[in-house]
Design a protein around this motif. Structure first.
Motif, PDB file in Angstrom:
ATOM      1  N   GLN A 131     -13.350  -5.728   6.824  1.00 31.03           N
ATOM      2  CA  GLN A 131     -11.991  -5.265   7.084  1.00 31.03           C
ATOM      3  C   GLN A 131     -11.710  -5.236   8.578  1.00 31.03           C
ATOM      4  OE1 GLN A 131      -9.774  -1.371   5.553  1.00 31.03           O
ATOM      5  NE2 GLN A 131     -10.699  -1.091   7.576  1.00 31.03           N
TER       6      GLN A 131
ATOM      7  N   GLY B 124      -9.239   7.047   7.420  1.00 27.93           N
ATOM      8  CA  GLY B 124      -9.223   6.220   6.220  1.00 27.93           C
ATOM      9  C   GLY B 124      -8.245   6.743   5.184  1.00 27.93           C
ATOM     10  N   ASN B 125      -7.932   5.909   4.218  1.00 30.25           N
ATOM     11  CA  ASN B 125      -6.951   6.261   3.189  1.00 30.25           C
ATOM     12  C   ASN B 125      -7.617   6.190   1.822  1.00 30.25           C
ATOM     13  OD1 ASN B 125      -4.141   6.392   4.638  1.00 30.25           O
ATOM     14  ND2 ASN B 125      -5.232   4.654   5.538  1.00 30.25           N
TER      15      ASN B 125
ATOM     16  N   MET C  25      -6.403   4.236  -1.262  1.00 29.57           N
ATOM     17  CA  MET C  25      -6.635   2.790  -1.355  1.00 29.57           C
ATOM     18  C   MET C  25      -7.910   2.448  -2.114  1.00 29.57           C
ATOM     19  SD  MET C  25      -4.132   1.164  -0.061  1.00 29.57           S
ATOM     20  CE  MET C  25      -4.896  -0.460   0.005  1.00 29.57           C
ATOM     21  N   ALA C  26      -8.699   3.462  -2.519  1.00 27.07           N
ATOM     22  CA  ALA C  26      -9.991   3.209  -3.163  1.00 27.07           C
ATOM     23  C   ALA C  26      -9.887   2.324  -4.407  1.00 27.07           C
ATOM     24  CB  ALA C  26     -10.686   4.525  -3.488  1.00 27.07           C
TER      25      ALA C  26
ATOM     26  N   TRP D  42      -9.353  -1.218  -3.238  1.00 28.16           N
ATOM     27  CA  TRP D  42     -10.567  -1.699  -2.568  1.00 28.16           C
ATOM     28  C   TRP D  42     -11.642  -2.045  -3.602  1.00 28.16           C
ATOM     29  CZ3 TRP D  42     -11.603  -2.688   2.570  1.00 28.16           C
ATOM     30  CH2 TRP D  42     -12.951  -2.910   2.894  1.00 28.16           C
ATOM     31  N   GLN D  43     -11.797  -1.198  -4.594  1.00 34.19           N
ATOM     32  CA  GLN D  43     -12.786  -1.443  -5.652  1.00 34.19           C
ATOM     33  C   GLN D  43     -12.488  -2.767  -6.357  1.00 34.19           C
ATOM     34  OE1 GLN D  43     -15.211   1.134  -7.398  1.00 34.19           O
ATOM     35  NE2 GLN D  43     -15.999  -0.847  -8.080  1.00 34.19           N
TER      36      GLN D  43
ATOM     37  N   SER E 295       0.811  -1.224   0.000  1.00 34.71           N
ATOM     38  CA  SER E 295       0.000   0.000   0.000  1.00 34.71           C
ATOM     39  C   SER E 295       0.838   1.265   0.000  1.00 34.71           C
ATOM     40  CB  SER E 295      -0.952   0.004   1.196  1.00 34.71           C
ATOM     41  OG  SER E 295      -0.235   0.027   2.420  1.00 34.71           O
TER      42      SER E 295
ATOM     43  N   ARG F 224      -8.289   0.995   4.266  1.00 25.98           N
ATOM     44  CA  ARG F 224      -9.182   1.841   3.462  1.00 25.98           C
ATOM     45  C   ARG F 224     -10.077   2.661   4.374  1.00 25.98           C
ATOM     46  NH1 ARG F 224     -11.336   5.275   1.598  1.00 25.98           N
ATOM     47  NH2 ARG F 224     -12.715   5.432  -0.212  1.00 25.98           N
ATOM     48  N   TYR F 225     -10.577   2.040   5.437  1.00 31.78           N
ATOM     49  CA  TYR F 225     -11.453   2.714   6.394  1.00 31.78           C
ATOM     50  C   TYR F 225     -10.877   2.551   7.791  1.00 31.78           C
ATOM     51  CZ  TYR F 225     -14.567   2.462   2.400  1.00 31.78           C
ATOM     52  OH  TYR F 225     -15.092   2.575   1.145  1.00 31.78           O
TER      53      TYR F 225
END
Length: 318
Positions: free
Chosen positions: A251, A204-205, A208-209, A212-213, A162, A196-197
């Protein structure tokens, strides 16, 4: 093992042989309860945590990493096939080779051969993370920027880096989509460092979306991260962070591997459990079609009479 570090378990007042049997079971590494209804197969046990070894203020043998290492080592002794997932920030402050040899090796290094790692930001405070890649060697897959996947029993397990940005992050994302397409497992777990959260101090970051998607689109069941020095469990969420108990990805943030604990913010959406006062590790039992979890806490040094924090449950794969 210093006496002030022990497994934090609440033991009922039992007499004679029953008490002895309970204590033996605890010291053997918290043996798994019977499989939850509907789960199949013998489970593969995994112990996970990040944010681990900091010897700036204590010797390795009296550090927080030593306390959590004892929890893991006891579990590994009871389950010879068990593995360890490390969630980044293995050493502090800057991930040098000396930090790995002098602080990590005497503690969590005792089970390096059973460890699957992922890097964190502190490894990269020394440019290129040479300490991390030299210590874990081929297991860390340095030729591929540290991301890789393996098969653990029936589970497909993915380690992501990450810390990557720009073209290197794009390459990882393309690799992840291809890896998920080539391994359509019923149960999939992914782990990395930046959550991500999070309700923790880093929050949250958003960067990272995209990962995560891709993970949500690929049907991943379980995600593990560190970075915030606390423990947090989220309800299953979809690609956009909306609760989805049927198809969402759960998560956990497990930044409790030994470094100092940090304050938390107000609860983030879909946060179900939070704790920032106990070091510890997350135990997962990975069945063929689901998993159980339990947070194993280190006892308080200042007030060992206080009941230990715990969090446990079970979820089927989708």
């Amino acid at each position: 093992m210093p006496q002030r570090f022990r497994i934090a378990l609440t033991v009922r007042r039992l007499a004679g042989a029953a008490l002895i049997a309970t204590l033996i079971a605890a010291l053997a590494g918290c043996a798994a309860p019977p499989a939850p209804h509907g789960f199949r197969g013998a489970p593969l046990t995994v112990y996970a945590a990040g944010d681990i070894a900091d010897c700036r203020y204590r010797m390795p043998e009296s550090s927080g990493a030593a306390a959590t290492a004892w929890l893991v080592e006891a579990g590994l002794a009871a389950h010879p096939g068990a593995r360890v997932l490390t969630l980044g920030d293995h050493t502090y402050p800057v991930g040098t080779p000396a930090e790995f040899s002098d602080c990590y090796e005497p503690t969590w290094g005792r089970f390096r051969e059973r460890t699957l790692p992922t890097p964190g930001n502190h490894e990269y405070y020394t440019p290129g993370a040479p300490g991390y890649y030299a210590y874990f060697g081929a297991t860390a897959v340095p030729e591929q920027d540290g991301y890789y996947s393996v098969q653990l029993g029936k589970w497909h397990v993915i380690s992501l880096n990450s810390t990557l940005r720009g073209a290197r992050a794009d390459a990882q994302l393309a690799w992840l989509k291809d890896d998920l397409a080539r391994h359509p497992a019923l149960c999939t777990l992914a782990f990395w460092h930046h959550p991500r959260y999070s309700s923790g101090g880093h929050a949250g970051n958003a960067f990272m979306a995209p990962l995560w998607q891709a993970l949500a689109d690929g049907g991943v069941d379980l995600a593990l991260a560190g970075h915030d020095h606390d423990y947090e469990r989220f309800a299953p969420q979809d690609a956009h962070g909306v609760r989805d108990d049927a198809r969402g990805m759960r998560q956990f943030v497990v930044g409790t591997g030994g470094a100092w604990l940090t304050p938390m913010r107000f609860a983030a959406d879909n946060s179900e459990a939070r704790n920032n006062f106990s070091l510890g590790v997350l135990r997962l039992d990975l069945f063929d079609n689901g998993y159980t979890w339990e947070f194993l806490a280190v006892a308080s040094e200042t007030d060992p009479g206080v009941a230990a924090y715990t969090d446990r449950g079970a979820t089927p794969c989708h």
